[in-house]
Design a protein around this motif. Structure first.
Motif, PDB file in Angstrom:
ATOM      1  N   ASP A 106      96.602 -25.826 -51.787  1.00 23.84           N
ATOM      2  CA  ASP A 106      96.070 -27.031 -51.141  1.00 23.84           C
ATOM      3  C   ASP A 106      96.439 -28.289 -51.913  1.00 23.84           C
ATOM      4  O   ASP A 106      96.494 -29.369 -51.356  1.00 23.84           O
ATOM      5  CB  ASP A 106      94.567 -26.922 -50.884  1.00 23.84           C
ATOM      6  N   THR A 107      96.701 -28.164 -53.214  1.00 28.91           N
ATOM      7  CA  THR A 107      97.269 -29.253 -54.006  1.00 28.91           C
ATOM      8  C   THR A 107      98.381 -28.649 -54.859  1.00 28.91           C
ATOM      9  O   THR A 107      98.475 -27.425 -54.986  1.00 28.91           O
ATOM     10  CB  THR A 107      96.211 -29.913 -54.924  1.00 28.91           C
ATOM     11  N   THR A 108      99.192 -29.491 -55.455  1.00 30.71           N
ATOM     12  CA  THR A 108     100.367 -28.999 -56.165  1.00 30.71           C
ATOM     13  C   THR A 108     100.031 -28.045 -57.299  1.00 30.71           C
ATOM     14  O   THR A 108     100.547 -26.955 -57.370  1.00 30.71           O
ATOM     15  CB  THR A 108     101.189 -30.188 -56.707  1.00 30.71           C
ATOM     16  N   LEU A 109      99.177 -28.450 -58.229  1.00 30.61           N
ATOM     17  CA  LEU A 109      98.967 -27.634 -59.429  1.00 30.61           C
ATOM     18  C   LEU A 109      97.515 -27.347 -59.765  1.00 30.61           C
ATOM     19  O   LEU A 109      97.235 -26.519 -60.608  1.00 30.61           O
ATOM     20  CB  LEU A 109      99.578 -28.350 -60.649  1.00 30.61           C
ATOM     21  N   TRP A 110      96.609 -28.025 -59.127  1.00 33.27           N
ATOM     22  CA  TRP A 110      95.254 -28.024 -59.639  1.00 33.27           C
ATOM     23  C   TRP A 110      94.358 -26.927 -59.084  1.00 33.27           C
ATOM     24  O   TRP A 110      93.202 -26.873 -59.426  1.00 33.27           O
ATOM     25  CB  TRP A 110      94.627 -29.391 -59.399  1.00 33.27           C
ATOM     26  N   THR A 111      94.868 -26.064 -58.258  1.00 34.31           N
ATOM     27  CA  THR A 111      94.016 -25.032 -57.671  1.00 34.31           C
ATOM     28  C   THR A 111      94.845 -23.822 -57.268  1.00 34.31           C
ATOM     29  O   THR A 111      96.056 -23.915 -57.104  1.00 34.31           O
ATOM     30  CB  THR A 111      93.272 -25.588 -56.438  1.00 34.31           C
ATOM     31  N   LYS A 112      94.178 -22.717 -57.118  1.00 37.42           N
ATOM     32  CA  LYS A 112      94.842 -21.509 -56.613  1.00 37.42           C
ATOM     33  C   LYS A 112      94.494 -21.293 -55.145  1.00 37.42           C
ATOM     34  O   LYS A 112      94.976 -20.358 -54.529  1.00 37.42           O
ATOM     35  CB  LYS A 112      94.442 -20.293 -57.442  1.00 37.42           C
ATOM     36  N   LYS A 113      93.671 -22.174 -54.599  1.00 33.67           N
ATOM     37  CA  LYS A 113      93.275 -22.076 -53.196  1.00 33.67           C
ATOM     38  C   LYS A 113      94.476 -22.371 -52.310  1.00 33.67           C
ATOM     39  O   LYS A 113      95.203 -23.338 -52.541  1.00 33.67           O
ATOM     40  CB  LYS A 113      92.146 -23.070 -52.913  1.00 33.67           C
ATOM     41  N   LYS A 114      94.696 -21.535 -51.310  1.00 34.60           N
ATOM     42  CA  LYS A 114      95.821 -21.739 -50.390  1.00 34.60           C
ATOM     43  C   LYS A 114      95.297 -22.012 -48.988  1.00 34.60           C
ATOM     44  O   LYS A 114      94.289 -21.456 -48.569  1.00 34.60           O
ATOM     45  CB  LYS A 114      96.739 -20.525 -50.380  1.00 34.60           C
ATOM     46  N   ILE A 115      96.017 -22.904 -48.307  1.00 32.69           N
ATOM     47  CA  ILE A 115      95.689 -23.212 -46.922  1.00 32.69           C
ATOM     48  C   ILE A 115      96.968 -23.147 -46.096  1.00 32.69           C
ATOM     49  O   ILE A 115      98.073 -23.242 -46.635  1.00 32.69           O
ATOM     50  CB  ILE A 115      95.015 -24.599 -46.779  1.00 32.69           C
ATOM     51  N   LEU A 116      96.811 -22.982 -44.809  1.00 31.66           N
ATOM     52  CA  LEU A 116      97.936 -22.916 -43.897  1.00 31.66           C
ATOM     53  C   LEU A 116      98.459 -24.321 -43.637  1.00 31.66           C
ATOM     54  O   LEU A 116      97.701 -25.197 -43.215  1.00 31.66           O
ATOM     55  CB  LEU A 116      97.485 -22.267 -42.586  1.00 31.66           C
ATOM     56  N   LYS A 117      99.751 -24.545 -43.921  1.00 31.54           N
ATOM     57  CA  LYS A 117     100.346 -25.864 -43.729  1.00 31.54           C
ATOM     58  C   LYS A 117     101.635 -25.729 -42.922  1.00 31.54           C
ATOM     59  O   LYS A 117     102.403 -24.786 -43.124  1.00 31.54           O
ATOM     60  CB  LYS A 117     100.711 -26.507 -45.071  1.00 31.54           C
ATOM     61  N   PRO A 118     101.901 -26.685 -42.016  1.00 32.99           N
ATOM     62  CA  PRO A 118     103.188 -26.667 -41.321  1.00 32.99           C
ATOM     63  C   PRO A 118     104.299 -27.050 -42.305  1.00 32.99           C
ATOM     64  O   PRO A 118     104.177 -28.027 -43.045  1.00 32.99           O
ATOM     65  CB  PRO A 118     103.037 -27.705 -40.215  1.00 32.99           C
TER      66      PRO A 118
END
Length: 155
Positions: A106-118
């Motif tokens: 969801d952000t470049t480096l600050w999290t491991k959380k992933k979201i679906l992005k086009p």
């Protein structure tokens, strides 16, 4: 980690400037790109850079990032570095790109959380500049076959 990436970005800017570009690093700020300036031919440009630890035969750019670069009205460039090489895409020249939803951080480096992005998947062959890292190993017979091939073409 972010400082390391910024150092790589600055190194790329320095190398391109040695080759006739006139770029300024913007990666420390809130811009949607990592460098701004002019190409060796004097065209205004913006460059987004990605440094990948793993090689993929297609290069990913988020649609949001792509659109931000294009909206500047400048030459929009996307540089990808991976273990195999460097690939520079002139985004303005790529037409009919198809989006694909991909799970990305969801952000470049600050999290491991992933979201679906086009995203857009860019083919290596569409890169305007390709600089491969691998060295070609030349065997004892390579020059023989190259010469033989040239002779056969002339016949």
């Amino acid at each position: 980690m972010i400082n390391k990436i910024h150092n790589w970005e600055k190194a790329v800017v320095t190398l391109l400037n040695l080759d006739g570009w006139n770029l300024k690093h913007t990666g420390d700020g809130m811009e949607s790109w990592d460098a701004i300036g002019t190409t060796p031919k004097g065209q205004e440009c913006v460059i987004e850079m990605k440094f990948r630890n793993k090689y993929y035969d297609t290069k990913i750019i988020e649609k949001f990032k792509h659109d931000k670069l294009i909206e500047t009205g400048k030459v929009a460039l996307y540089l990808v570095n991976d273990p195999k090489g460097n690939y520079m895409f002139w985004l303005n020249n790529l037409k009919d790109l198809q989006t694909k939803d991909i799970y990305c951080p969801d952000t470049t480096l600050w999290t491991k959380k992933k979201i679906l992005k086009p995203c857009y998947l860019l083919k290596e062959k569409d890169a305007a500049i390709i600089n491969l890292n691998e060295e070609l190993e030349i065997g004892i017979w390579d020059s023989y076959f190259q010469i033989k091939e040239k002779i056969n073409k002339k016949k």
